[in-house]
Design a protein around this motif. Structure first.
Motif, mmCIF file in Angstrom:
data_model
loop_
_atom_site.group_PDB
_atom_site.id
_atom_site.type_symbol
_atom_site.label_atom_id
_atom_site.label_comp_id
_atom_site.label_asym_id
_atom_site.label_seq_id
_atom_site.Cartn_x
_atom_site.Cartn_y
_atom_site.Cartn_z
ATOM 1 N N ILE A 131 -8.337 9.174 0.535
ATOM 2 C CA ILE A 131 -9.369 9.966 1.360
ATOM 3 C C ILE A 131 -8.594 10.920 2.630
ATOM 4 O O ILE A 131 -8.736 11.775 2.776
ATOM 5 N N GLU A 132 -7.581 10.163 3.006
ATOM 6 C CA GLU A 132 -6.699 10.635 4.139
ATOM 7 C C GLU A 132 -6.202 11.944 3.615
ATOM 8 O O GLU A 132 -6.117 12.930 4.054
ATOM 9 N N LEU B 22 -7.068 13.648 0.843
ATOM 10 C CA LEU B 22 -7.967 14.656 0.650
ATOM 11 C C LEU B 22 -8.244 15.573 2.193
ATOM 12 O O LEU B 22 -8.187 16.795 2.021
ATOM 13 N N ALA B 23 -8.418 14.737 2.998
ATOM 14 C CA ALA B 23 -8.557 15.282 4.339
ATOM 15 C C ALA B 23 -7.922 16.111 4.963
ATOM 16 O O ALA B 23 -7.970 17.112 5.291
ATOM 17 N N ASP B 24 -6.502 15.668 4.641
ATOM 18 C CA ASP B 24 -5.181 16.436 5.202
ATOM 19 C C ASP B 24 -5.105 17.720 4.424
ATOM 20 O O ASP B 24 -4.924 18.772 5.071
ATOM 21 N N ARG C 61 0.912 -1.296 0.214
ATOM 22 C CA ARG C 61 -0.040 0.052 0.185
ATOM 23 C C ARG C 61 0.857 1.286 -0.139
ATOM 24 O O ARG C 61 2.037 1.295 0.173
ATOM 25 N N ARG C 62 0.296 2.420 -0.203
ATOM 26 C CA ARG C 62 0.941 3.810 -0.184
ATOM 27 C C ARG C 62 2.147 3.747 -0.960
ATOM 28 O O ARG C 62 3.171 4.036 -0.661
ATOM 29 N N TYR D 60 -7.935 13.197 9.879
ATOM 30 C CA TYR D 60 -8.787 14.048 9.461
ATOM 31 C C TYR D 60 -10.014 13.622 8.636
ATOM 32 O O TYR D 60 -9.598 12.605 7.901
ATOM 33 N N LEU D 61 -11.215 13.613 9.066
ATOM 34 C CA LEU D 61 -12.302 13.213 7.988
ATOM 35 C C LEU D 61 -12.880 14.449 7.486
ATOM 36 O O LEU D 61 -13.077 15.596 8.157
ATOM 37 N N ILE D 62 -13.720 14.074 6.391
ATOM 38 C CA ILE D 62 -14.266 15.075 5.968
ATOM 39 C C ILE D 62 -15.785 15.056 6.153
ATOM 40 O O ILE D 62 -16.373 14.107 5.916
ATOM 41 N N ALA E 56 -12.829 19.619 7.045
ATOM 42 C CA ALA E 56 -11.959 18.510 7.711
ATOM 43 C C ALA E 56 -12.210 18.669 9.033
ATOM 44 O O ALA E 56 -12.090 19.646 9.611
ATOM 45 N N ILE F 286 12.121 -20.387 10.887
ATOM 46 C CA ILE F 286 13.385 -19.600 10.922
ATOM 47 C C ILE F 286 13.583 -19.023 9.486
ATOM 48 O O ILE F 286 13.768 -18.228 8.703
ATOM 49 N N VAL G 57 9.840 -15.546 14.364
ATOM 50 C CA VAL G 57 10.910 -14.712 14.955
ATOM 51 C C VAL G 57 11.121 -13.316 14.572
ATOM 52 O O VAL G 57 11.379 -12.467 15.562
ATOM 53 N N ILE G 58 10.954 -12.940 13.399
ATOM 54 C CA ILE G 58 11.099 -11.636 13.012
ATOM 55 C C ILE G 58 9.925 -10.625 13.698
ATOM 56 O O ILE G 58 10.456 -9.335 14.126
ATOM 57 N N ARG H 277 -7.816 19.441 2.923
ATOM 58 C CA ARG H 277 -8.582 20.256 3.734
ATOM 59 C C ARG H 277 -8.130 20.938 4.895
ATOM 60 O O ARG H 277 -8.540 22.288 5.271
ATOM 61 N N ALA H 278 -7.450 20.293 5.729
ATOM 62 C CA ALA H 278 -6.944 20.687 6.947
ATOM 63 C C ALA H 278 -5.767 21.534 6.871
ATOM 64 O O ALA H 278 -5.309 21.989 7.730
ATOM 65 N N VAL I 113 11.064 -17.473 7.355
ATOM 66 C CA VAL I 113 10.748 -15.774 7.710
ATOM 67 C C VAL I 113 12.088 -15.297 7.249
ATOM 68 O O VAL I 113 11.925 -14.241 6.345
ATOM 69 N N LEU J 31 -3.109 20.646 5.608
ATOM 70 C CA LEU J 31 -1.798 19.948 5.634
ATOM 71 C C LEU J 31 -1.269 19.701 4.214
ATOM 72 O O LEU J 31 -2.081 19.447 3.235
#
Ligand SMILES: Nc1ncnc2c1ncn2[C@@H]1O[C@H](COP(=O)(O)OP(=O)(O)O)[C@@H](O)[C@H]1O
Ligand SMILES: [Mg+2]
Lengths: 764, 269
Positions: free
Chosen positions: A553-554, A556-558, A539-540, B81-83, B88, A758, B159-160, A560-561, A761, A563
């Motif tokens: 979404i995050e 967008l919200a940021d 992700r991201r 933050y949510l809209i 926001a 082990i 383990v990790i 708006r705020a 992993v 950031l």
């Protein structure tokens, strides 16, 4: 065909062998009555059987005519195969018996009528047995049912019932009873905790029971009585412990007569006592004798508390039979009861004791060292086998107090050890070992504690091995530098590494291990199969196959705020190809003697089984040696060598040898891996702690050289990883291996289970 | 106002049934008073969650539980933050909520979360006891009533994923394990309503399955599974079926292990 042609054909079939003329004639004349086609089919099998056994082949020719009356020629080869199976498993006699009853042995099972072979129940009954016992008992097929207290032996096959579910149940019944004899200490009963606790090495002692039985003029009768009385007691135990099992057993015995089963199959043990007086049956006065003994047995059934009660009643019943001059005709044991084999029990017990003694002394010594109790009370180590080693010799007063929690089963004892009036806090492992020792011996020998005190006092140095028979070298010595931390530079051309083949030994280690870890291997294969290629979403990401909605979404919200919004808004599917090469480097130094070596070998088996599935390239080498001019580097499996019988045999042959000069071994493994072209190159070391050689390669010097060798490996683009089996956290290990490059396993028994995990992993 | 409403849901009004198995209640109380975080370790279904519920009731604090998983992000814990209606609006995550209001925050199966997520608890776990909320430029200092508790299962973690020493050394560690046979039977009987003797048999069965580590079953039947089996029995399911569905099939898919456990069930009952 006439006899002459038959003989001629036979001779061509078995050539270049030239068997005796009469034998051949006698055998083939049986075929003369068969029609041409059947005769040919019958002769076709000669080539299959002859090389296995000539006598079997002649027997075959004598019975095949009547066999072909029972089934069609199409089934012939299957019948022959089953016969050969019997022959290979149990010999000629068994094969002859098998051929004699075509109907019962071949056709019934063929029609699916009855009979469950051990193979079919092993997979479920082994874990069942282990769950019952909470320990690692083994299960194996045998001609007679018994247990030596380490392994439970059950029949090769059970064909008593027409319904296979009943046959399987009967297997379970046998296993449960044999376990119960162990759990109730039927064979390891000891007169009392107080007697005979000092003196000779207890692990090779006669079983108390053996002496007891031998003290009767007719030991056979005494043994049979005792075993039956124990079966009665154990039955009561099982009634309360496993009511479901016993309910089904009763329902089987209710149907016993209608099914025409032999009495020895499901009779109640109490009733069985009657048969001991068989010969006396004709005499009139005997009903009262019967009644008297049965009443005693019945009371025993409800009241017996320990195996000692059975011993006492054995004496009583024996006396009665003696007084009444009852002649004893040996009574066949109940099938699930099996037989009592005290020599086997003694042997297994002494093996077990030896192991637990070694582990106990070792663990306690380490504990004492850690607690700093050893220094003031150091004495010379007293080998536990030393005669009459008085525990309090050099002013160390040892008191061992063992309390049994459950008189019925003698398991779970608590041991309290006091050394010089100071109570030693035992950890779980020591408690478990002590409890197993007590269940074997009936008491806890104080010598074990004084040995540990002695060993702790001496600072516990491993023993150098005697001269080992050396294998020839594979190549000339390879020379390496060694790191000297004091001058912060290498000692040039300091060490010789010699590649050698491992001296092979024969053992059943491999099949036993496969069997022992059967369930786990199965699971591992599945897990490792999933690893072949892996796909996952990350992700991201800045770009990718799909939008990461949460991230969007995050952001967008940021924004708006007020950031700064993130631009990592995508999900990407990543396919990882493996392309991994790994070398396992196994410590074969003397200090791995015993459990560690076993565990390392078992881990290798599990790993190989798993790695074969995933398809990574892997090699295995062992190392050990003596002084700088000889580090032996044993070849077990080269990187691309197939995993075959020879490799398996080499793994089985891994054994403790001399010292641990880590550095040269690591450097040589690095050299080998350096030639390999793979995305990920791993060097996994399996050892049991400190590197140490006979000369001054020890302490800080050895640690620093090892550490440096690992750094060199990393510099070559290799990932080193070290697995140490050591019960206690050692502060130097983190420094030597580098904190992320090692794992320490405190309980050697866990190694085989953790090892594949082990690896998984590490490479995922 | 709004926050208080959310919080009230987390209050535990009735005394939960918890049978202490050692000094864990005293220890946790002492940790609470001293402001130390606690770490509960032990196999699944052995009473860790129940213990936290009990402690929350006893200390009279709300209990906010977060089940950790792979995808848990810092924002999921701290807030985002949510809209709302084009604007926001900041919303506290469960951790922030707990810190603000002096509740108990329980991070269940902490090792399941990624490392970059769990770093946020570091400053909360040491003697600073503070939570930085970066997006708002805010630094929350936890009131004395706030307590952090995390749990993990040392058995099947790779383990990790093992907790980083720097993290775990901040915690007071409480080791949990399945209760002894008597206590476990009592718990099972009480929680499911079945008879004492039936409960004992279930416990016996559990003990057998817990002996299968070397045979390919890393974790045997937990107290929770036994209670579930008991509940099925209480609701008219026959014993064998209940065990089969609540215990045997829940433990493994391996055919031979299934058979083995089945044999145990039919021996015990
Ligand atoms: N000591 C105990 N006292 C009361 N109930 C317990 C105890 N231990 C376990 N239980 C029961 O077992 C169930 C499972 O425990 P839980 O706390 O959910 O396990 P965990 O959080 O360790 O996975 C609980 O719902 C409870 O019914
Ligand atoms: Mg939980």
């Amino acid at each position: 065909m006439n006899v002459e042609t038959l003989k001629e054909t036979f001779y061509t079939l078995v050539s270049p062998d030239i068997p005796n003329d009469w034998d051949v004639e006698e055998a083939v004349e049986n075929l003369a009555s068969l029609d041409e086609e059947k005769c040919r089919s019958a002769l076709n099998q000669v080539q299959v059987i002859w090389p296995v056994s000539h006598s079997l082949c002649f027997d075959y020719l004598k019975t095949v005519t009547s066999a072909l009356d029972c089934f069609a020629a199409d089934n012939l080869s299957e019948w022959v195969n089953s016969t050969l199976d019997q022959y290979e498993k149990q010999g000629l006699r068994a094969a002859q018996r098998y051929m004699a009853d075509v109907e019962g042995n071949f056709l019934c099972p063929l029609r699916g009528e009855s009979g469950v072979p051990f193979k079919r129940v092993h997979g479920r009954l082994l874990p069942y047995l282990r769950g019952l016992s909470g320990s690692s008992l083994e299960l194996a097929p045998h001609d007679v049912v018994y247990t030596d207290s380490s392994t439970v032996y059950v029949p090769h096959e059970i064909t008593l019932f027409t319904d296979d579910a009943d046959n399987i149940f009967f297997y379970k019944l046998i296993v449960t009873y044999q376990w119960a004899f162990i759990a109730c200490s039927s064979y390891t009963v000891a007169e009392s905790a107080g007697s005979n606790r000092q003196g000779q090495d207890s692990s090779t002692e006669e079983l108390w029971l053996q002496g007891f039985i031998d003290s009767f003029p007719d030991p056979r009768l005494a043994g049979d009585l005792y075993h039956l009385l124990e079966t009665i007691r154990v039955t009561t135990f099982l009634e309360s412990e496993l009511p479901g099992l016993m309910r089904r057993k009763r329902s089987l015995s209710d149907q016993q007569q209608s099914r025409g089963l032999p009495l020895s199959v499901t009779s109640e043990p109490v009733c069985r006592l009657r048969d001991f007086f068989h010969a006396a049956d004709n005499r009139s006065a005997d009903t009262s004798l019967h009644e008297r003994c049965l009443a005693l047995a019945e009371r025993h059934r409800t009241h017996a508390r320990s195996a000692m009660d059975s011993a006492r009643l054995t004496r009583t019943l024996y006396r009665i039979m003696d007084e009444e001059a009852v002649e004893y005709t040996p009574v066949e044991p109940l099938l699930y009861q099996g037989v009592m084999r005290l020599d086997g029990v003694r042997h297994a017990r002494s093996q077990r004791l030896e192991q637990s003694r070694e582990l106990f002394v070792d663990a306690l010594a380490t504990l004492l060292l850690q607690q700093g109790q050893a220094g003031s009370t150091a004495v010379a180590e007293q080998p536990p086998e030393g005669p009459g080693a008085a525990p309090d010799k050099e002013g160390v007063a040892v008191v061992v107090d063992a309390r049994q929690q459950d008189a019925l089963t003698a398991s779970d004892s608590t041991v309290v050890i006091t050394i010089d009036n100071e109570k030693v806090q035992l950890n779980d492992e020591l408690q478990r070992l002590a409890s197993s020792i007590i269940s074997d011996l009936g008491y806890f020998p104080e010598q074990y504690v004084s040995s540990a005190v002695g060993r702790a006092g001496k600072g516990y140095a491993p023993f150098p091995a005697g001269a080992n028979e050396e294998g020839p070298e594979l190549t000339g010595p390879v020379i390496y530098d060694e790191w000297d931390y004091r001058r912060n530079d290498f000692r040039k051309k300091w060490c010789n590494v010699l590649e050698k083949p491992i001296p092979l030994t024969r053992s059943s280690f491999y099949p036993l291990t496969l069997q022992k870890y059967h369930g786990q291997i199965h699971r591992l294969r599945y897990q490792f199969e999933l690893m072949r290629t892996s796909e996952r979403f990350i992700r991201r990401q800045r770009d990718g196959d799909d939008i990461d909605l949460d991230a969007l979404i995050e952001s967008l919200a940021d924004s708006r705020a007020g950031l700064a919004p993130s631009d990592r808004l995508f999900i990407r599917l990543r396919r990882d190809e493996r392309d991994i090469a790994v070398l396992f480097l196994v410590d074969m130094s003397n200090s791995t003697q015993g459990w560690v070596n076993e565990a390392i070998k078992e881990s290798l088996v599990l790993l190989c089984e798993a790695l074969e599935v995933v398809g990574d390239r892997y090699g295995i080498y062992g190392f050990s040696g003596m002084r700088r001019l000889r580090t032996d580097f044993f070849h077990i499996k080269h990187l691309d060598e197939p995993y075959d019988e020879l490799v398996k045999q080499r793994i089985s042959s891994i054994a403790p040898r001399e010292y641990t000069r880590m550095g040269p071994a690591l450097r040589h493994a690095t050299t080998l891996l350096d030639r390999v072209d793979s995305r990920l190159r791993l060097l996994v070391t399996l050892s049991d702690g400190k590197p140490e050689d006979y000369d001054d390669y020890k302490g800080e010097y050895a640690i620093e050289d090892t550490r440096h060798a690992l750094i060199e490996a990393k510099a070559a683009g290799i990932h080193p990883f070290c697995i140490t089996v050591d019960r206690h956290a050692q502060e130097y290990i983190g420094h030597m291996y580098g904190s992320v490059n090692y794992i320490q396993i405190d309980d050697v028994k866990k190694l085989p289970h953790r090892m594949p995990e082990i690896y998984r992993v590490l490479t995922n | 106002m709004k926050r208080n409403m959310r919080l009230e849901e987390h209050r535990i009004e009735q005394e939960p049934f918890y049978m202490p198995l050692g000094p864990e209640v005293k220890l946790a109380e002492a940790a609470y008073i001293t402001g130390l975080p606690i770490l509960l370790k032990g196999p699944t279904g052995c009473g860790k969650t129940r213990f936290m519920q009990y402690m929350a009731w006893k200390l009279d604090r709300p209990l906010i539980t977060v089940s950790c998983h792979d995808d848990l992000s810092t924002s999921d814990l701290v807030g985002r933050y949510l809209i709302r209606a084009g604007e926001a609006v900041w919303t506290d995550g469960p951790l922030t909520l707990a810190v603000r209001s002096g509740a108990i925050c329980y991070l269940d199966e902490i090792v399941e979360a990624r490392k970059d997520t769990t770093v946020v608890i570091h400053p909360l776990a040491d003697d600073r006891r503070e939570l930085p909320i970066e997006k708002r430029g805010e630094l929350l200092v936890a009131p004395p009533e706030f307590m952090l508790a995390v749990s993990y299962n040392p058995g099947y973690q790779s383990v990790i994923k093992d907790l980083k020493p720097s993290t775990r050394q901040r915690f007071v560690a409480l080791a949990f394990d399945y209760p002894g046979a008597d206590a476990e039977a009592e718990i099972v009987a009480r929680e499911s309503g079945i008879s004492d003797s039936l409960a004992r048999s279930l416990v016996k069965l559990a003990a057998m399955t817990r002996g299968l580590k070397d045979s390919g079953l890393p974790e045997g039947a937990s107290t929770r599974l036994l209670i579930q089996a008991g509940k099925l029995m209480e609701n008219g399911i026959d014993v064998r079926t209940a065990c089969n569905n609540a215990v045997t099939e829940a433990l493994t898919d391996d055919r031979e292990l299934l058979q083995a456990i089945d044999e145990m069930v039919s021996s015990v009952f």
